[in-house]
Design a protein around this motif. Structure first.
Motif, PDB file in Angstrom:
ATOM      1  N   GLN A   1       0.835  -1.204   0.000  1.00 58.05           N
ATOM      2  CA  GLN A   1       0.000   0.000   0.000  1.00 58.05           C
ATOM      3  C   GLN A   1       0.872   1.257   0.000  1.00 58.05           C
ATOM      4  OE1 GLN A   1      -3.668   0.226   0.125  1.00 58.05           O
ATOM      5  NE2 GLN A   1      -3.246  -1.776  -0.766  1.00 58.05           N
TER       6      GLN A   1
ATOM      7  N   LEU B   1       2.639   6.544  -6.969  1.00 53.61           N
ATOM      8  CA  LEU B   1       1.676   7.504  -7.519  1.00 53.61           C
ATOM      9  C   LEU B   1       2.012   8.942  -7.113  1.00 53.61           C
ATOM     10  CD1 LEU B   1      -1.565   5.445  -6.925  1.00 53.61           C
ATOM     11  CD2 LEU B   1      -0.714   6.159  -9.152  1.00 53.61           C
TER      12      LEU B   1
ATOM     13  N   PHE C   1       2.391  10.131  -3.861  1.00 53.70           N
ATOM     14  CA  PHE C   1       1.977  10.554  -2.516  1.00 53.70           C
ATOM     15  C   PHE C   1       3.216  10.769  -1.636  1.00 53.70           C
ATOM     16  CE2 PHE C   1      -2.653   9.755  -2.022  1.00 53.70           C
ATOM     17  CZ  PHE C   1      -2.927   9.174  -3.241  1.00 53.70           C
TER      18      PHE C   1
ATOM     19  N   TYR D   1     -16.352  -2.659   2.504  1.00 55.98           N
ATOM     20  CA  TYR D   1     -15.228  -3.155   1.708  1.00 55.98           C
ATOM     21  C   TYR D   1     -14.489  -4.223   2.487  1.00 55.98           C
ATOM     22  CZ  TYR D   1     -11.665  -0.604   4.416  1.00 55.98           C
ATOM     23  OH  TYR D   1     -10.828  -0.143   5.396  1.00 55.98           O
ATOM     24  N   GLU D   2     -13.879  -5.134   1.744  1.00 54.33           N
ATOM     25  CA  GLU D   2     -13.060  -6.153   2.385  1.00 54.33           C
ATOM     26  C   GLU D   2     -11.652  -6.053   1.871  1.00 54.33           C
ATOM     27  OE1 GLU D   2     -14.635 -10.204   2.309  1.00 54.33           O
ATOM     28  OE2 GLU D   2     -16.536  -9.266   2.816  1.00 54.33           O
TER      29      GLU D   2
ATOM     30  N   PHE E   1       2.066  -3.482  -9.980  1.00 54.74           N
ATOM     31  CA  PHE E   1       2.724  -4.470  -9.124  1.00 54.74           C
ATOM     32  C   PHE E   1       2.137  -5.869  -9.336  1.00 54.74           C
ATOM     33  CE2 PHE E   1       2.843  -0.332  -7.172  1.00 54.74           C
ATOM     34  CZ  PHE E   1       4.107  -0.220  -6.645  1.00 54.74           C
TER      35      PHE E   1
ATOM     36  N   ASN F   1      -1.959  -4.117  -5.504  1.00 56.31           N
ATOM     37  CA  ASN F   1      -1.885  -3.044  -4.508  1.00 56.31           C
ATOM     38  C   ASN F   1      -2.905  -1.938  -4.730  1.00 56.31           C
ATOM     39  OD1 ASN F   1       0.226  -4.448  -3.428  1.00 56.31           O
ATOM     40  ND2 ASN F   1       1.821  -3.105  -4.203  1.00 56.31           N
ATOM     41  N   LEU F   2      -4.115  -2.329  -5.083  1.00 60.90           N
ATOM     42  CA  LEU F   2      -5.183  -1.329  -5.133  1.00 60.90           C
ATOM     43  C   LEU F   2      -5.511  -0.918  -3.700  1.00 60.90           C
ATOM     44  CD1 LEU F   2      -7.537  -2.816  -7.861  1.00 60.90           C
ATOM     45  CD2 LEU F   2      -5.927  -0.921  -8.076  1.00 60.90           C
ATOM     46  N   PHE F   3      -6.121   0.256  -3.540  1.00 60.82           N
ATOM     47  CA  PHE F   3      -6.510   0.707  -2.209  1.00 60.82           C
ATOM     48  C   PHE F   3      -7.875   0.097  -1.880  1.00 60.82           C
ATOM     49  CE2 PHE F   3      -4.055   4.528  -3.884  1.00 60.82           C
ATOM     50  CZ  PHE F   3      -2.852   4.056  -3.380  1.00 60.82           C
ATOM     51  N   PRO F   4      -7.923  -0.855  -0.930  1.00 64.97           N
ATOM     52  CA  PRO F   4      -9.154  -1.641  -0.737  1.00 64.97           C
ATOM     53  C   PRO F   4     -10.315  -0.833  -0.177  1.00 64.97           C
ATOM     54  CG  PRO F   4      -7.553  -2.155   0.970  1.00 64.97           C
ATOM     55  CD  PRO F   4      -6.849  -1.275  -0.019  1.00 64.97           C
ATOM     56  N   HIS F   5     -10.015   0.301   0.477  1.00 63.08           N
ATOM     57  CA  HIS F   5     -11.083   1.080   1.103  1.00 63.08           C
ATOM     58  C   HIS F   5     -11.716   2.071   0.133  1.00 63.08           C
ATOM     59  CE1 HIS F   5      -7.498   3.479   1.271  1.00 63.08           C
ATOM     60  NE2 HIS F   5      -8.118   4.530   1.758  1.00 63.08           N
ATOM     61  N   MET F   6     -11.252   2.077  -1.110  1.00 68.04           N
ATOM     62  CA  MET F   6     -11.799   2.997  -2.103  1.00 68.04           C
ATOM     63  C   MET F   6     -12.440   2.202  -3.238  1.00 68.04           C
ATOM     64  SD  MET F   6      -8.682   5.650  -2.631  1.00 68.04           S
ATOM     65  CE  MET F   6      -7.932   6.553  -1.285  1.00 68.04           C
TER      66      MET F   6
ATOM     67  N   ALA G   1      -7.718   9.229  -6.728  1.00 68.26           N
ATOM     68  CA  ALA G   1      -7.037   9.606  -5.486  1.00 68.26           C
ATOM     69  C   ALA G   1      -5.760  10.404  -5.737  1.00 68.26           C
ATOM     70  CB  ALA G   1      -6.729   8.360  -4.652  1.00 68.26           C
ATOM     71  N   ALA G   2      -4.861   9.827  -6.533  1.00 65.64           N
ATOM     72  CA  ALA G   2      -3.578  10.505  -6.741  1.00 65.64           C
ATOM     73  C   ALA G   2      -3.726  11.833  -7.490  1.00 65.64           C
ATOM     74  CB  ALA G   2      -2.592   9.569  -7.445  1.00 65.64           C
TER      75      ALA G   2
ATOM     76  N   TYR H   1     -15.872  -2.212  -5.293  1.00 68.57           N
ATOM     77  CA  TYR H   1     -14.650  -2.212  -4.482  1.00 68.57           C
ATOM     78  C   TYR H   1     -13.699  -3.265  -5.042  1.00 68.57           C
ATOM     79  CZ  TYR H   1     -16.544   0.993  -1.074  1.00 68.57           C
ATOM     80  OH  TYR H   1     -17.020   2.116  -0.471  1.00 68.57           O
TER      81      TYR H   1
ATOM     82  N   ASN I   1     -12.088  -5.734  -3.914  1.00 67.72           N
ATOM     83  CA  ASN I   1     -12.259  -7.156  -3.578  1.00 67.72           C
ATOM     84  C   ASN I   1     -13.424  -7.805  -4.317  1.00 67.72           C
ATOM     85  OD1 ASN I   1     -14.217  -5.763  -1.774  1.00 67.72           O
ATOM     86  ND2 ASN I   1     -14.589  -7.864  -1.112  1.00 67.72           N
TER      87      ASN I   1
ATOM     88  N   ARG J   1      -5.210   3.164 -12.992  1.00 68.36           N
ATOM     89  CA  ARG J   1      -4.855   4.077 -11.904  1.00 68.36           C
ATOM     90  C   ARG J   1      -3.515   4.755 -12.179  1.00 68.36           C
ATOM     91  NH1 ARG J   1      -3.801   1.816  -5.871  1.00 68.36           N
ATOM     92  NH2 ARG J   1      -2.083   0.823  -6.965  1.00 68.36           N
ATOM     93  N   ALA J   2      -2.553   3.957 -12.652  1.00 68.19           N
ATOM     94  CA  ALA J   2      -1.241   4.534 -12.972  1.00 68.19           C
ATOM     95  C   ALA J   2      -1.373   5.517 -14.140  1.00 68.19           C
ATOM     96  CB  ALA J   2      -0.242   3.427 -13.294  1.00 68.19           C
TER      97      ALA J   2
END
Lengths: 220, 262
Positions: A120, A127, A129, A218-219, B104, B108-113, B121-122, B154, B156, B170-171
């Motif tokens: 993460q 990206l 950050f 989300y999971e 990757f 490595n996606l952001f799971p909460h988004m 995001a970026a 999401y 998942n 995303r990239a």
């Protein structure tokens, strides 16, 4: 057969006990609101690559978690005045509670942050950050979901720990109950106090269930 | 006569997209990269192949500062990220790395988004682009990778192949000049690798410069303009796909090809 609890008796006792509840809720709410951000702040320091900062927070957490909260309460109220810091009973109680609970929250948050996979951070970095942006937008939001159960535990403990303020002669729920018991040799106030505590922890439990449900969308 | 004009003047037109010279990297006593050179022009696709532990991923990760090199140089469009082991100052280094997007092995996606939030995001946080501007771009990228209908899902809820395509989008949302792929299909079921490879092929056709660490020899053969065989921290052999696959000279390469073609 005589009723175990006389209804009018109970109503007469509820008044002073509700006043006690007010003190309890006040300590509880203010501690929670201040200790969580302070805990997050401490957790950031704890995982910092700046060694002295990390070590200082480690020492702080050790002292705060390694000595009784009651001792800390007594220290803030009775010992600090000898160093020229004189606080009212409410302020002293809040200071001790916030400092103590922040240490527990800090360790929960630290563990939560460190449980987020390295990928993460790498994705965020690739990206563009910065570290602070990664923490704020990527890591901490994911940490919250993971720490909800232990934070819920700690919050329920806080509801009950507020009863320690009796050592500063503050009239919280438990002390209010005890005063009536000792005056009237009637155990009823203990039962009423227990019901009040259960009601408060019930609310806390429901709030955390709600939060866990919300984060279940989300999971990982 | 060699061009003696200042780099700035010549830079934009004539500098290669990326130029890597004498790159060295060790982890403690373990030398992972011994001395790597590579030069890519715009639109080239290089496939980096070789046995595990040969330094392929480390090499890729050095390019966008996920690992710091010990010595050597990396220049993107004439601007040095690191020159003879000395890194550019942080602000400039960030600008140079911003020209590179990365995918990757583990997505490595952001799971909460949601998928759409992952893409936005970026640009929002790093480039401060307002959502109203980036949203149509993000949606277009999603339809480009064939996932327009998954914008509000999401990560998942997606298959591995879909997740990797989101990671590519995303990239791309950061508008990079170079795309780095670190074994993008290695954690996918065989039936899912195809859709990811197709997305990458489309990207190559759009003239994107790409460096792909991969075990997909088919992809290396068909899409790459250049193939590098890396083992023991050294580029053992490099050339066109035809040279590498049809006429390998290096012994390690010959045995590597034999082992994977079996």
């Amino acid at each position: 057969m005589e009723l175990l609890f006389e209804m009018s008796e109970i109503m007469r006792m509820v008044g002073p006990l509700l006043e006690g509840c007010q003190v309890t809720v006040e300590i509880f709410a203010i501690t929670l609101v201040l200790a969580i951000p302070l805990g997050l702040f401490l957790a950031m320091g704890r995982i910092s690559t700046i060694k002295p900062l990390s070590k200082a927070v480690e020492l702080y957490n050790w002292v705060m978690r390694g000595t009784p909260l009651m001792l800390q309460l007594l220290f803030v109220y009775f010992a600090l005045p000898t160093f020229g810091v004189r606080l009212s009973d409410v302020s002293a109680a809040l200071l001790a509670f916030v400092l103590n609970y922040a240490a527990y929250f800090a360790e929960i948050f630290r563990a939560g942050i460190q449980s987020i996979p390295k990928g993460q951070y790498e994705a965020a970095k690739s990206l563009g950050f910065t570290y602070a942006e990664t923490m704020r937008h990527i890591i901490v939001p994911q940490m919250i979901k993971r720490v909800l159960p232990p934070v819920g535990n700690e919050t329920i403990t806080l509801v009950k720990d507020t009863s320690l303020v009796y050592v500063l002669a503050m009239n919280d729920l438990l002390r209010a109950a005890r005063t009536i018991v000792q005056r009237e040799f009637d155990m009823t106030p203990f039962f009423i106090a227990a019901v009040f505590y259960l009601a408060m922890t019930f609310v806390v439990t429901r709030v955390f269930s709600y939060l866990e449900c919300r984060y279940a969308k989300y999971e990982e | 006569m060699p061009n003696m004009k200042s780099k700035k003047g010549a830079g934009i037109m004539s500098a290669p997209m990326i130029k890597i010279e004498k790159l060295k990297k060790s982890f403690g006593d373990l030398v992972v990269l011994k001395s790597i050179d590579l030069e890519l022009n715009k639109g080239e696709v290089v496939a980096v192949i070789g046995p595990s532990g040969g330094g392929k991923s480390t090499f890729l990760r050095c390019l966008n500062r996920l690992e710091t090199v010990d010595s050597g140089s990396i220049a993107v469009e004439g601007n040095y990220l690191v020159r003879d082991g000395v890194y550019a100052e942080d602000k400039q280094a960030k600008e140079i790395c911003a020209k590179m997007g990365m995918c990757f092995q583990q997505f490595n996606l952001f799971p909460h988004m949601t998928v759409l939030q992952n893409l936005m995001a970026a640009p929002k946080v790093v480039k401060h682009i307002p959502e109203s501007t980036i949203k149509p771009i993000a949606l277009e990228l999603l339809s480009k990778v064939g996932l327009a209908d998954k914008a509000n899902a999401y990560p998942n809820q997606l298959s591995g192949g879909q997740q990797q395509r989101v990671a590519i989008a995303r990239a791309l949302a950061m508008n990079p000049d170079i795309m780095l792929f670190d074994e993008p299909t290695s954690s996918l079921d065989p039936e899912l690798t195809g859709e990811v490879l197709k997305t990458m092929r489309d990207l190559a056709e759009d003239n994107m410069t790409m460096i792909v660490v991969t075990h997909e020899m088919g992809f290396a053969k068909e899409v790459a303009t250049k193939v590098i065989f890396m083992a023991d921290g050294v580029v053992q052999e490099h050339g066109t796909p035809q040279q590498i696959f049809d006429n390998p000279h290096n012994e390690r390469l010959q045995s590597f090809l034999q082992s994977i073609l079996k």
